[in-house]
Scaffold this motif. Structure first.
Motif, mmCIF file in Angstrom:
data_model
loop_
_atom_site.group_PDB
_atom_site.id
_atom_site.type_symbol
_atom_site.label_atom_id
_atom_site.label_comp_id
_atom_site.label_asym_id
_atom_site.label_seq_id
_atom_site.Cartn_x
_atom_site.Cartn_y
_atom_site.Cartn_z
ATOM 1 N N ARG A 139 28.638 -40.315 -2.352
ATOM 2 C CA ARG A 139 28.119 -39.020 -1.885
ATOM 3 C C ARG A 139 27.336 -39.175 -0.598
ATOM 4 N N CYS A 140 26.584 -40.260 -0.483
ATOM 5 C CA CYS A 140 25.824 -40.523 0.735
ATOM 6 C C CYS A 140 26.760 -40.676 1.931
ATOM 7 N N ALA A 141 27.857 -41.408 1.734
ATOM 8 C CA ALA A 141 28.823 -41.597 2.813
ATOM 9 C C ALA A 141 29.504 -40.285 3.189
ATOM 10 N N CYS A 142 29.814 -39.465 2.191
ATOM 11 C CA CYS A 142 30.484 -38.189 2.471
ATOM 12 C C CYS A 142 29.584 -37.230 3.235
ATOM 13 N N VAL A 143 28.285 -37.262 2.964
ATOM 14 C CA VAL A 143 27.357 -36.388 3.674
ATOM 15 C C VAL A 143 27.048 -36.931 5.062
ATOM 16 N N ALA A 144 26.903 -38.259 5.172
ATOM 17 C CA ALA A 144 26.556 -38.866 6.458
ATOM 18 C C ALA A 144 27.715 -38.804 7.446
ATOM 19 N N ALA B 289 29.579 -30.919 13.196
ATOM 20 C CA ALA B 289 28.616 -31.978 12.871
ATOM 21 C C ALA B 289 28.381 -32.075 11.378
ATOM 22 N N ALA B 290 28.186 -30.929 10.753
ATOM 23 C CA ALA B 290 27.933 -30.957 9.319
ATOM 24 C C ALA B 290 29.195 -31.293 8.558
ATOM 25 N N ALA B 291 30.264 -30.556 8.833
ATOM 26 C CA ALA B 291 31.601 -30.825 8.275
ATOM 27 C C ALA B 291 31.580 -31.020 6.760
ATOM 28 N N LYS C 154 19.599 -35.656 4.536
ATOM 29 C CA LYS C 154 20.696 -35.350 5.451
ATOM 30 C C LYS C 154 21.332 -34.003 5.121
ATOM 31 N N LEU C 155 21.550 -33.736 3.843
ATOM 32 C CA LEU C 155 22.168 -32.475 3.441
ATOM 33 C C LEU C 155 21.256 -31.300 3.785
ATOM 34 N N TRP C 156 19.971 -31.448 3.532
ATOM 35 C CA TRP C 156 19.030 -30.371 3.826
ATOM 36 C C TRP C 156 18.984 -30.081 5.325
ATOM 37 N N SER C 157 18.936 -31.137 6.138
ATOM 38 C CA SER C 157 18.881 -30.935 7.591
ATOM 39 C C SER C 157 20.183 -30.335 8.118
ATOM 40 N N SER C 158 21.316 -30.739 7.562
ATOM 41 C CA SER C 158 22.602 -30.197 8.003
ATOM 42 C C SER C 158 22.711 -28.715 7.668
ATOM 43 N N LEU C 159 22.316 -28.357 6.452
ATOM 44 C CA LEU C 159 22.372 -26.954 6.053
ATOM 45 C C LEU C 159 21.390 -26.109 6.850
ATOM 46 N N ALA C 160 20.209 -26.658 7.126
ATOM 47 C CA ALA C 160 19.225 -25.923 7.918
ATOM 48 C C ALA C 160 19.725 -25.713 9.340
ATOM 49 N N LYS D 101 32.117 -26.438 -1.244
ATOM 50 C CA LYS D 101 32.456 -27.157 -2.471
ATOM 51 C C LYS D 101 31.811 -28.540 -2.487
ATOM 52 N N GLU D 102 31.835 -29.216 -1.334
ATOM 53 C CA GLU D 102 31.214 -30.542 -1.241
ATOM 54 C C GLU D 102 29.699 -30.447 -1.403
ATOM 55 N N VAL D 103 29.114 -29.381 -0.866
ATOM 56 C CA VAL D 103 27.670 -29.192 -0.998
ATOM 57 C C VAL D 103 27.292 -29.020 -2.462
ATOM 58 N N ALA D 104 28.051 -28.186 -3.189
ATOM 59 C CA ALA D 104 27.770 -27.970 -4.609
ATOM 60 C C ALA D 104 27.940 -29.256 -5.398
ATOM 61 N N LEU D 105 28.990 -30.014 -5.083
ATOM 62 C CA LEU D 105 29.217 -31.288 -5.774
ATOM 63 C C LEU D 105 28.101 -32.269 -5.483
ATOM 64 N N THR D 106 27.660 -32.313 -4.232
ATOM 65 C CA THR D 106 26.592 -33.233 -3.850
ATOM 66 C C THR D 106 25.292 -32.889 -4.573
ATOM 67 N N LYS D 107 24.966 -31.611 -4.680
ATOM 68 C CA LYS D 107 23.758 -31.203 -5.398
ATOM 69 C C LYS D 107 23.833 -31.612 -6.865
ATOM 70 N N MET D 108 25.017 -31.461 -7.452
ATOM 71 C CA MET D 108 25.190 -31.856 -8.844
ATOM 72 C C MET D 108 24.976 -33.355 -9.024
#
Length: 409
Positions: A162-167, A300-302, A274-280, A306-313
């Protein structure tokens, strides 16, 4: 687990409770017991023997069976969900494997303690601490403890994925293929589970131990120091004791859990930030109504919704892993620095309670994952409902068909 010198044997004694106090009475000498030269006073332990017995009874007779019922159903449901979502996706494969391993962990814990409940009501085994199943699993299946390490490894893999997918979403999708991930999981299972069988597969046995200081007899998980006729199968462990104990205690039980916990903590913090900064950034760019900024933010966020929801889970599951694994590792490390917190030491009863806490924390982690999935994952939740609806529809269809046949007949 105790490590003692073999001194001799003595006929067993049985314990009975009179006016709330523990007394001893001779019993029929059906077997011989080891005489334990206990080097500490039981009065100095912060946990009394009666309290330890009560705690053992509650955890083994009630908590472990309840966690098994909860965890077994939940993990089977999770396996069905991730299989339906498709195992060609790398993350689904990892979560399916994690659910399967967690199912084995809770089943093994239940099998170890399943006899404790009914043994309380059988006159023949009322004096026994462990039953036939426990003894068999300890002697021949102790290596199954390795599935607990494999569960920790898979939790770390999920967090890193998940870290790699967000980064770096685009690189992460091409970096490791699903087939490669399956091979990694297979190799890890071979190393962690097979390694545990090789290291501690012949280390433990269950014996009857008599303490002449307290005049109490009980079963104990025994690490042998001598070769007796009935312990001939343990000669491999006795010959390589120092090496195997080092691998067991420092590598399998300390280094690996510490590495996995550290990875999950680091990647969870990084992923959340990273997810919080990308969404912001995305929200700020959309509000600015600048097409160039919107395009740049999207590129940049890309990360799709669906990926955001999965990452939060999965971040939520990482939090559960950290909460349950940190006490486990803390107890393990404490035994290195506090000489009294060793099995057979001054606070042996306390050590036994802490060992139960470690087992329970692992069981809780493996049993409650599906609750986190269901509460935080909308896709998981909808798939569960679909599966249950399909099952209910199929049962109704079978009932209607059987009713029609009965009516036509």
């Amino acid at each position: 687990m105790v490590e003692v010198d073999f001194v001799g044997t003595v006929a067993e004694t049985d314990r009975e409770f009179v006016d709330g106090r523990t007394t001893e009475k001779p019993m029929i000498p059906t077997e011989d017991c080891l005489i334990l030269q206990w080097h500490s006073s039981s009065n100095s332990d912060v946990i009394s023997l009666d309290a330890l017995t009560a705690i053992n009874r509650i955890t083994t007779s009630y908590l472990f069976p309840l966690l098994f019922l909860f965890g077994a159903v939940g993990n089977i449901l999770s396996m069905a969900v991730f299989c339906k979502l498709g195992l060609r996706e790398r993350i689904n494969l990892c979560l399916f494997a994690l659910a399967a391993v967690d199912f084995i962990v809770v089943s093994y814990a239940f099998a170890l303690h399943s006899e404790s409940f009914y043994m309380r009501f059988t006159a023949r085994n009322r004096r026994r601490t462990y039953g036939v199943v426990y003894t068999f699993l300890v002697k021949y299946c102790t290596g199954l403890i390795g599935f607990g390490r494999l569960s920790q490894f898979l939790s770390a893999v999920v967090a890193v994925e998940r870290c790699a997918c967000v980064a770096s979403p685009f690189r992460a999708r091409k970096l490791v293929r699903t087939s490669t991930m399956a091979a990694v999981i297979a190799v890890a299972a071979l190393v962690l589970v097979g390694g545990m069988f090789g290291v501690i597969g012949q280390k433990y046995t269950v014996v009857c131990i008599y303490d002449p200081l307290t005049n109490i007899t009980r079963d104990a998980l025994y690490v042998t120091k001598v070769t007796r006729d009935e312990c001939s199968s343990y000669r491999f462990y006795l010959k390589h004791k120092d090496i195997l104990d080092t691998v067991d205690v420092f590598v399998m039980s300390t280094a690996f859990p510490a590495i996995f916990l550290g990875l999950v903590i680091f990647t969870s913090v990084f992923t959340t930030t990273k997810l919080w900064s990308s969404l912001a950034w995305r929200a700020t760019s959309v509000m600015s109504q600048n097409p160039a900024k919107v395009l740049a933010a999207t590129a940049a966020a890309a990360v799709s919704p669906k990926e955001v929801a999965l990452t939060k889970m999965l971040i939520s599951t990482s939090v559960l892993f950290i909460v349950c694994s940190a006490p486990n590792l803390a107890v393990q490390l404490a035994s290195f620095f506090a000489s009294d917190l060793k099995e057979g030491g001054r606070y042996d009863n306390l050590v036994q309670v802490l060992h139960l806490v470690r087992l329970l924390s692992t069981d809780i982690q493996c049993s409650l994952s599906f609750v986190v999935y269901y509460k935080t994952g909308s896709r998981y939740r909808s798939t569960v409902r679909q599966l249950l609806k399909c099952h209910a529809d199929s049962q109704e269809f079978k009932y209607n068909n059987s009713s029609g046949k009965m009516t036509s007949g």
